[in-house]
Design a protein around this motif. Structure first.
Motif, mmCIF file in Angstrom:
data_model
loop_
_atom_site.group_PDB
_atom_site.id
_atom_site.type_symbol
_atom_site.label_atom_id
_atom_site.label_comp_id
_atom_site.label_asym_id
_atom_site.label_seq_id
_atom_site.Cartn_x
_atom_site.Cartn_y
_atom_site.Cartn_z
ATOM 1 N N LEU A 19 0.576 -1.242 -0.036
ATOM 2 C CA LEU A 19 -0.295 -0.015 -0.274
ATOM 3 C C LEU A 19 1.001 1.309 0.071
ATOM 4 O O LEU A 19 1.968 1.228 0.570
ATOM 5 C CB LEU A 19 -0.930 -0.167 1.193
ATOM 6 N N SER A 20 0.310 2.181 -0.675
ATOM 7 C CA SER A 20 1.151 3.701 -0.698
ATOM 8 C C SER A 20 0.063 4.612 -0.349
ATOM 9 O O SER A 20 -1.031 4.521 -0.670
ATOM 10 C CB SER A 20 1.537 3.861 -2.101
ATOM 11 N N CYS A 21 0.554 5.720 0.449
ATOM 12 C CA CYS A 21 -0.153 6.760 0.514
ATOM 13 C C CYS A 21 0.552 8.029 0.562
ATOM 14 O O CYS A 21 1.525 8.157 1.204
ATOM 15 C CB CYS A 21 -1.026 6.696 1.998
ATOM 16 N N SER A 22 0.108 9.138 -0.427
ATOM 17 C CA SER A 22 1.179 10.306 -0.632
ATOM 18 C C SER A 22 0.107 11.433 -0.239
ATOM 19 O O SER A 22 -1.127 11.380 -0.819
ATOM 20 C CB SER A 22 1.337 10.362 -2.153
ATOM 21 N N ALA A 23 0.928 12.274 0.349
ATOM 22 C CA ALA A 23 0.157 13.577 0.731
ATOM 23 C C ALA A 23 0.568 14.747 -0.446
ATOM 24 O O ALA A 23 1.722 14.706 -0.796
ATOM 25 C CB ALA A 23 0.681 14.076 2.105
ATOM 26 N N SER A 24 -0.587 15.452 -0.506
ATOM 27 C CA SER A 24 -0.094 16.555 -1.593
ATOM 28 C C SER A 24 -0.794 17.918 -1.108
ATOM 29 O O SER A 24 -1.693 17.956 -0.172
ATOM 30 C CB SER A 24 -0.646 16.318 -2.869
ATOM 31 N N GLY A 25 -0.281 18.956 -1.374
ATOM 32 C CA GLY A 25 -0.963 20.291 -0.908
ATOM 33 C C GLY A 25 0.175 20.973 -0.435
ATOM 34 O O GLY A 25 1.234 21.074 -0.637
ATOM 35 N N SER A 26 -0.401 22.030 0.463
ATOM 36 C CA SER A 26 0.211 22.915 1.236
ATOM 37 C C SER A 26 1.082 21.944 2.516
ATOM 38 O O SER A 26 0.425 21.874 3.413
ATOM 39 C CB SER A 26 -0.385 24.138 1.747
ATOM 40 N N ILE A 27 2.196 21.790 2.300
ATOM 41 C CA ILE A 27 2.909 20.922 3.346
ATOM 42 C C ILE A 27 4.275 21.542 3.825
ATOM 43 O O ILE A 27 5.013 21.696 2.845
ATOM 44 C CB ILE A 27 3.201 19.540 2.760
ATOM 45 N N PHE A 28 4.500 21.873 5.072
ATOM 46 C CA PHE A 28 5.790 22.070 5.656
ATOM 47 C C PHE A 28 6.333 21.167 6.052
ATOM 48 O O PHE A 28 7.586 20.810 6.202
ATOM 49 C CB PHE A 28 5.336 23.205 6.814
ATOM 50 N N SER A 29 5.786 20.122 7.135
ATOM 51 C CA SER A 29 6.422 19.140 7.640
ATOM 52 C C SER A 29 5.156 18.147 7.862
ATOM 53 O O SER A 29 3.978 18.345 8.108
ATOM 54 C CB SER A 29 6.987 19.410 8.951
ATOM 55 N N ILE A 30 5.576 16.925 8.138
ATOM 56 C CA ILE A 30 4.779 15.609 8.446
ATOM 57 C C ILE A 30 5.345 14.929 9.509
ATOM 58 O O ILE A 30 6.669 14.594 9.510
ATOM 59 C CB ILE A 30 4.464 14.925 7.246
ATOM 60 N N SER A 31 4.506 14.674 10.741
ATOM 61 C CA SER A 31 5.249 14.284 11.975
ATOM 62 C C SER A 31 4.967 12.774 11.613
ATOM 63 O O SER A 31 5.201 12.105 10.437
ATOM 64 C CB SER A 31 4.659 14.818 13.078
ATOM 65 N N THR A 32 4.208 11.985 12.562
ATOM 66 C CA THR A 32 4.097 10.516 12.287
ATOM 67 C C THR A 32 3.116 10.153 11.342
ATOM 68 O O THR A 32 2.253 10.984 11.275
ATOM 69 C CB THR A 32 3.390 9.899 13.953
ATOM 70 N N MET A 33 3.217 9.121 10.729
ATOM 71 C CA MET A 33 2.537 8.565 9.679
ATOM 72 C C MET A 33 1.670 7.344 10.168
ATOM 73 O O MET A 33 2.558 6.407 11.055
ATOM 74 C CB MET A 33 3.018 8.423 8.481
ATOM 75 N N TYR A 34 0.753 7.014 9.760
ATOM 76 C CA TYR A 34 -0.255 5.858 10.516
ATOM 77 C C TYR A 34 -0.786 4.967 9.265
ATOM 78 O O TYR A 34 -1.513 5.722 8.456
ATOM 79 C CB TYR A 34 -1.286 6.168 11.470
ATOM 80 N N TRP A 35 -0.936 3.739 9.473
ATOM 81 C CA TRP A 35 -2.210 2.936 8.643
ATOM 82 C C TRP A 35 -3.135 2.297 9.623
ATOM 83 O O TRP A 35 -2.767 1.636 10.687
ATOM 84 C CB TRP A 35 -1.218 1.871 7.991
ATOM 85 N N TYR A 36 -4.232 2.381 9.508
ATOM 86 C CA TYR A 36 -5.192 1.743 10.188
ATOM 87 C C TYR A 36 -6.186 0.937 9.460
ATOM 88 O O TYR A 36 -6.049 0.865 7.993
ATOM 89 C CB TYR A 36 -6.423 2.992 10.482
ATOM 90 N N ARG A 37 -6.770 0.077 9.939
ATOM 91 C CA ARG A 37 -7.761 -0.846 9.215
ATOM 92 C C ARG A 37 -8.981 -0.812 9.800
ATOM 93 O O ARG A 37 -9.089 -0.994 11.069
ATOM 94 C CB ARG A 37 -7.071 -2.134 8.830
ATOM 95 N N GLN A 38 -9.916 -1.175 8.874
ATOM 96 C CA GLN A 38 -11.372 -1.414 9.728
ATOM 97 C C GLN A 38 -11.991 -2.727 8.842
ATOM 98 O O GLN A 38 -12.208 -2.332 7.611
ATOM 99 C CB GLN A 38 -12.230 -0.467 9.690
ATOM 100 N N ALA A 39 -12.470 -3.756 9.422
ATOM 101 C CA ALA A 39 -13.202 -4.675 8.977
ATOM 102 C C ALA A 39 -14.555 -4.568 9.292
ATOM 103 O O ALA A 39 -15.010 -4.030 10.155
ATOM 104 C CB ALA A 39 -12.717 -6.074 9.422
ATOM 105 N N PRO A 40 -15.408 -5.175 8.104
ATOM 106 C CA PRO A 40 -16.984 -4.966 8.678
ATOM 107 C C PRO A 40 -17.492 -5.440 9.902
ATOM 108 O O PRO A 40 -17.175 -6.557 10.246
ATOM 109 C CB PRO A 40 -17.588 -5.557 7.343
#
Length: 120
Positions: A19-40
């Protein structure tokens, strides 16, 4: 700021997905990045996290099978998932705390979610 996730799909038990997740827009810095999941019918779970400096944490059931990583230059977080099991099936969502400029606080942003289905 927008987060765009990709890489989900249908895979057989024992298979792999990235999996990939990219951030775009006005970004100065990004601290912690997370992956979550939810099953039905289940609560959302924190799968893994990675700090700006690369320190990682995982939920117990994915340790040794999943690897989270990030590319700070690309504002992107990855989740390499190996030895997938049917119980890993869920919608996976990324979450980042982003600072738009040096004077702004960190704000939480979410990706749209990507479906992972593990089935034979």
């Amino acid at each position: 700021v927008q987060l765009q996730a990709s890489g989900g799909g249908l895979v057989q038990p024992g298979g792999s997905l990235r999996l990939s997740c990219s951030a775009s827009g006005s970004i100065f810095s990004i601290s912690t990045m997370y992956w979550y999941r939810q099953a039905p019918g289940k609560q959302r779970e924190l799968v893994a996290s990675v700090t700006y400096g690369g320190v990682t944490n995982y939920m117990g059931s994915v340790k040794g099978r999943f690897t989270i990583s990030r590319d700070n230059a690309k504002n992107t977080v990855y989740l390499q998932m190996n030895s997938l099991k049917p119980e890993d099936s869920a919608v996976y969502s990324c979450n980042m705390f982003v600072r738009a400029d040096g004077a702004s606080p960190f704000r939480s942003y979410w990706g749209q979610g990507t479906q992972v289905t593990v089935s034979s």
